[in-house]
Design an enzyme around this catalytic site. Structure first.
Site, PDB file in Angstrom:
ATOM      1  N   GLY A 126       1.103  -4.040  -8.530  1.00  0.00           N
ATOM      2  CA  GLY A 126       0.725  -5.098  -8.133  1.00  0.00           C
ATOM      3  C   GLY A 126       0.963  -6.498  -8.927  1.00  0.00           C
ATOM      4  CD  GLU A 182      -2.809   3.844   2.682  1.00  0.00           C
ATOM      5  OE1 GLU A 182      -2.413   4.584   3.353  1.00  0.00           O
ATOM      6  OE2 GLU A 182      -2.060   3.279   1.786  1.00  0.00           O
ATOM      7  CE  LYS A 197       2.729   1.968  -6.713  1.00  0.00           C
ATOM      8  NZ  LYS A 197       1.148   2.156  -6.953  1.00  0.00           N
TER       9      LYS A 197
HETATM   10  N1  LIG Z   1      -1.569  -3.095  -0.179  1.00  0.00           N
HETATM   11  C1  LIG Z   1      -1.167  -3.474  -1.262  1.00  0.00           C
HETATM   12  O1  LIG Z   1      -2.276  -3.462  -2.237  1.00  0.00           O
HETATM   13  C2  LIG Z   1       0.000  -3.263  -1.813  1.00  0.00           C
HETATM   14  C3  LIG Z   1       0.465  -3.466  -3.051  1.00  0.00           C
HETATM   15  C4  LIG Z   1       1.787  -3.227  -3.689  1.00  0.00           C
HETATM   16  C5  LIG Z   1       2.677  -3.052  -2.742  1.00  0.00           C
HETATM   17  N2  LIG Z   1       2.528  -3.039  -1.299  1.00  0.00           N
HETATM   18  C6  LIG Z   1       3.610  -2.679  -0.494  1.00  0.00           C
HETATM   19  O2  LIG Z   1       3.666  -3.817   0.456  1.00  0.00           O
HETATM   20  C7  LIG Z   1       3.910  -3.332   1.577  1.00  0.00           C
HETATM   21  C8  LIG Z   1       3.075  -3.871   2.620  1.00  0.00           C
HETATM   22  O3  LIG Z   1       1.912  -3.063   2.541  1.00  0.00           O
HETATM   23  P1  LIG Z   1       0.493  -3.736   3.298  1.00  0.00           P
HETATM   24  O4  LIG Z   1      -0.606  -2.673   2.632  1.00  0.00           O
HETATM   25  O5  LIG Z   1       0.411  -5.004   3.246  1.00  0.00           O
HETATM   26  O6  LIG Z   1       0.875  -2.972   4.711  1.00  0.00           O
HETATM   27  P2  LIG Z   1      -0.039  -3.211   6.093  1.00  0.00           P
HETATM   28  O7  LIG Z   1      -1.437  -3.753   5.733  1.00  0.00           O
HETATM   29  O8  LIG Z   1       0.069  -1.998   6.842  1.00  0.00           O
HETATM   30  O9  LIG Z   1       0.952  -4.350   6.942  1.00  0.00           O
HETATM   31  C9  LIG Z   1       1.992  -3.933   7.392  1.00  0.00           C
HETATM   32  C10 LIG Z   1       2.530  -5.221   8.142  1.00  0.00           C
HETATM   33  O10 LIG Z   1       3.776  -4.921   8.629  1.00  0.00           O
HETATM   34  C11 LIG Z   1       3.983  -5.170   9.943  1.00  0.00           C
HETATM   35  N3  LIG Z   1       4.655  -4.211  10.549  1.00  0.00           N
HETATM   36  C12 LIG Z   1       4.802  -2.798  10.348  1.00  0.00           C
HETATM   37  N4  LIG Z   1       6.054  -2.215  10.832  1.00  0.00           N
HETATM   38  C13 LIG Z   1       6.367  -3.503  11.804  1.00  0.00           C
HETATM   39  C14 LIG Z   1       7.531  -3.254  12.519  1.00  0.00           C
HETATM   40  N5  LIG Z   1       8.406  -2.094  12.758  1.00  0.00           N
HETATM   41  N6  LIG Z   1       8.076  -4.225  13.048  1.00  0.00           N
HETATM   42  C15 LIG Z   1       7.240  -5.504  12.818  1.00  0.00           C
HETATM   43  N7  LIG Z   1       6.222  -5.770  12.023  1.00  0.00           N
HETATM   44  C16 LIG Z   1       5.729  -4.534  11.363  1.00  0.00           C
HETATM   45  C17 LIG Z   1       2.383  -4.821  10.399  1.00  0.00           C
HETATM   46  O11 LIG Z   1       2.450  -5.705  11.689  1.00  0.00           O
HETATM   47  P3  LIG Z   1       0.911  -5.720  12.662  1.00  0.00           P
HETATM   48  O12 LIG Z   1      -0.007  -6.731  11.664  1.00  0.00           O
HETATM   49  O13 LIG Z   1       1.326  -6.605  13.827  1.00  0.00           O
HETATM   50  O14 LIG Z   1       0.479  -4.280  12.845  1.00  0.00           O
HETATM   51  C18 LIG Z   1       1.593  -5.306   9.447  1.00  0.00           C
HETATM   52  O15 LIG Z   1       1.271  -7.029   9.520  1.00  0.00           O
HETATM   53  C19 LIG Z   1       4.157  -1.921   1.626  1.00  0.00           C
HETATM   54  O16 LIG Z   1       5.597  -1.479   1.217  1.00  0.00           O
HETATM   55  C20 LIG Z   1       3.156  -1.410   0.471  1.00  0.00           C
HETATM   56  O17 LIG Z   1       3.674  -0.383  -0.317  1.00  0.00           O
HETATM   57  C21 LIG Z   1       1.185  -3.086  -1.036  1.00  0.00           C
END
Ligand SMILES: NC(=O)c1ccc[n+]([C@@H]2O[C@H](COP(=O)([O-])OP(=O)(O)OC[C@H]3O[C@@H](n4cnc5c(N)ncnc54)[C@H](OP(=O)(O)O)[C@@H]3O)[C@@H](O)[C@H]2O)c1
Length: 421
Positions: A126, A182, A197
């Site tokens: 992060g 989750e 990671k």
């Molecule tokens: N969450 C964390 O704290 C965190 C920390 C470090 C790294 N990450 C990484 O960051 C990335 C995103 O995580 P997140 O938690 O932000 O995920 P998330 O809340 O599930 O958001 C995913 C976003 O991507 C969009 N999306 C997914 N598939 C799609 C597709 N096929 N076409 C178009 N849009 C699509 C979704 O659209 P809709 O909104 O329209 O559904 C949503 O806005 C991941 O790789 C995760 O491992 C996350």
């Protein structure tokens, strides 16, 4: 690409602090388009509707877009979009650990071939700046080891179990209630998330592609509250550690629960905090500590990468050469590892049991460091014993344990944990 937890934070920063960010770069940074699945979803903060698209081509073929941020997650279509963006000569920032762990080298060489940057600070830890440090500031070092707590969900669960002697399923339910785990927590609990990671960190530290499948994994699901009680009595905390080491030209990468001495810094990293300790020949031990996930810390890493790229475009437009992952060390199987072990068994409560177990361990060249006898149960006529060993080879421990489990007097092998000194 993506407007979820991370994308929402990045969009809010780019829209809300455009002037401050532009001042840091010395030229404007403008958010042009955002790819989403569902354009009608309510967003917080609200996003102007004309910025949203469901068509990736609006970004990938748009000549006026110079940098693509991928925060969608998953391997496909994310990896395909990243390839298309790099091939189209666009710089890329991604937070996607799964894609970088599995396809990092291909994407990095694609970036190199197209003279663009690919940055992925947010993919590990992060808001902790560990990726950039391994690629830049620590590059002068021969890295002896990386040891880290790089999954906040499991660290939260283990902290609850340690501090309140809560059982695993209750601690997991609490983590889910508080939004730290989750609905399907498998990837965290079984160590897959940490393996992605660690694969990224080890690849950068040892300059060769360590695949997620090269990482030995043991999840935290077998731990019970009593393991924490016994570990504490023995002077240890239990943490799920991600560890990469290189010895005699072979790399060993592993994620598993470990007993860590209570006075070690990693034993004090609690809750959703992450920490990574890098030991290098020149820098000695360097410890990174901070929030490993969440909207704001991850936004810090993504926007930091965006600013770095934008500054470079501002200078001469040429990207920094990508990290080279052309090493050819072998991957050491965990069987060859030498470690101390913690072993918890349920045995028949009568004389001579310990002698039988000690004989098998002795035959396997495993010497006992301490024995605790606990929780005698008169109803089942069983007792619980906890054995710690001196350093022994993993393969002999596993083989001896198989023999111990077959003894008539042994009712159950409850847990085998490695002790990290
Ligand atoms: N969450 C964390 O704290 C965190 C920390 C470090 C790294 N990450 C990484 O960051 C990335 C995103 O995580 P997140 O938690 O932000 O995920 P998330 O809340 O599930 O958001 C995913 C976003 O991507 C969009 N999306 C997914 N598939 C799609 C597709 N096929 N076409 C178009 N849009 C699509 C979704 O659209 P809709 O909104 O329209 O559904 C949503 O806005 C991941 O790789 C995760 O491992 C996350």
């Amino acid at each position: 690409m993506g407007l979820g937890v991370v994308g929402g934070g990045v969009a809010a920063a780019l829209l809300g602090q455009q002037d401050e960010i532009s001042r840091k770069i010395g030229r404007p940074m403008i958010l042009k388009k955002i790819l989403v699945r569902d354009p009608d979803k309510l967003r917080e903060p609200p996003i102007p509707a004309d910025l949203l698209t469901t068509n990736p081509e609006d970004i990938l073929t748009n000549q006026s877009i110079h940098v693509v941020v991928e925060v969608m997650g998953g391997t496909q279509p994310a990896a395909g979009y990243l390839e298309d963006a790099l091939s189209a000569g666009k710089h890329v920032v991604t937070a996607n650990k799964e894609v970088m762990a599995k396809h990092g080298p291909e994407l990095m060489s694609l970036a190199q071939d197209n003279d663009v940057n690919l940055l992925f600070e947010a993919s590990v830890g992060g808001g902790i700046p560990i990726v950039g440090c391994l690629m830049n500031e620590l590059l002068a070092n021969e890295v002896h080891s990386i040891r880290g707590i790089i999954n906040g969900t499991t660290n939260y669960i283990l902290t609850r179990m340690a501090n309140h002697f809560t059982e695993f399923h209750q601690a997991l339910a609490e983590a889910q209630e508080r939004g730290y785990a989750e609905a399907d927590p498998t990837n965290d609990i079984d160590g897959m998330d940490a393996a992605y990671k660690l694969a990224i960190l080890a690849s950068l530290a040892y300059h060769q592609h360590i695949q997620p499948g090269d990482v030995y994994r043991q999840g935290i699901g077998s731990l019970e509250a009593k393991d924490f009680r016994y570990a504490k009595e023995l002077g240890y905390a239990i943490k799920s550690l991600a560890i990469a080491t290189r010895e005699n030209g072979a790399i060993l990468a592993r994620v598993h629960p470990s007993l860590v001495p209570l006075d070690h810094m990693l034993a004090k990293v609690d809750g959703v905090y992450n920490a990574v300790e890098v030991e290098g020949d020149l820098c000695g031990r360097v410890l990174f500590h901070g929030l490993g996930a969440g909207r704001e810390p991850t936004t810090s890493a993504v926007v930091g990468d965006l600013i770095e790229i934008s500054r470079k475009i501002g200078a001469d437009g040429r990207p920094t050469p990508m990290a080279q992952l052309d090493g050819a060390d072998s991957i050491r199987p965990i069987d060859d590892m030498v470690s101390r072990y913690y072993l918890r068994l349920t045995v028949a409560d009568h004389a001579g049991v310990l002698a039988e177990i000690a004989r098998i361990l002795g035959d396997g060249n495993i010497s006992i460091a301490s024995v605790l006898q606990k929780d005698t149960d008169p109803a089942t006529k069983t007792a619980e014993i906890v054995i710690t060993t001196h350093p022994a080879r993993e393969a002999s421990v596993q083989e001896s344990l198989r023999l111990v489990a077959g003894l008539e007097v042994v009712r159950e092998v409850n847990n085998l944990l490695r002790i990290e000194e």
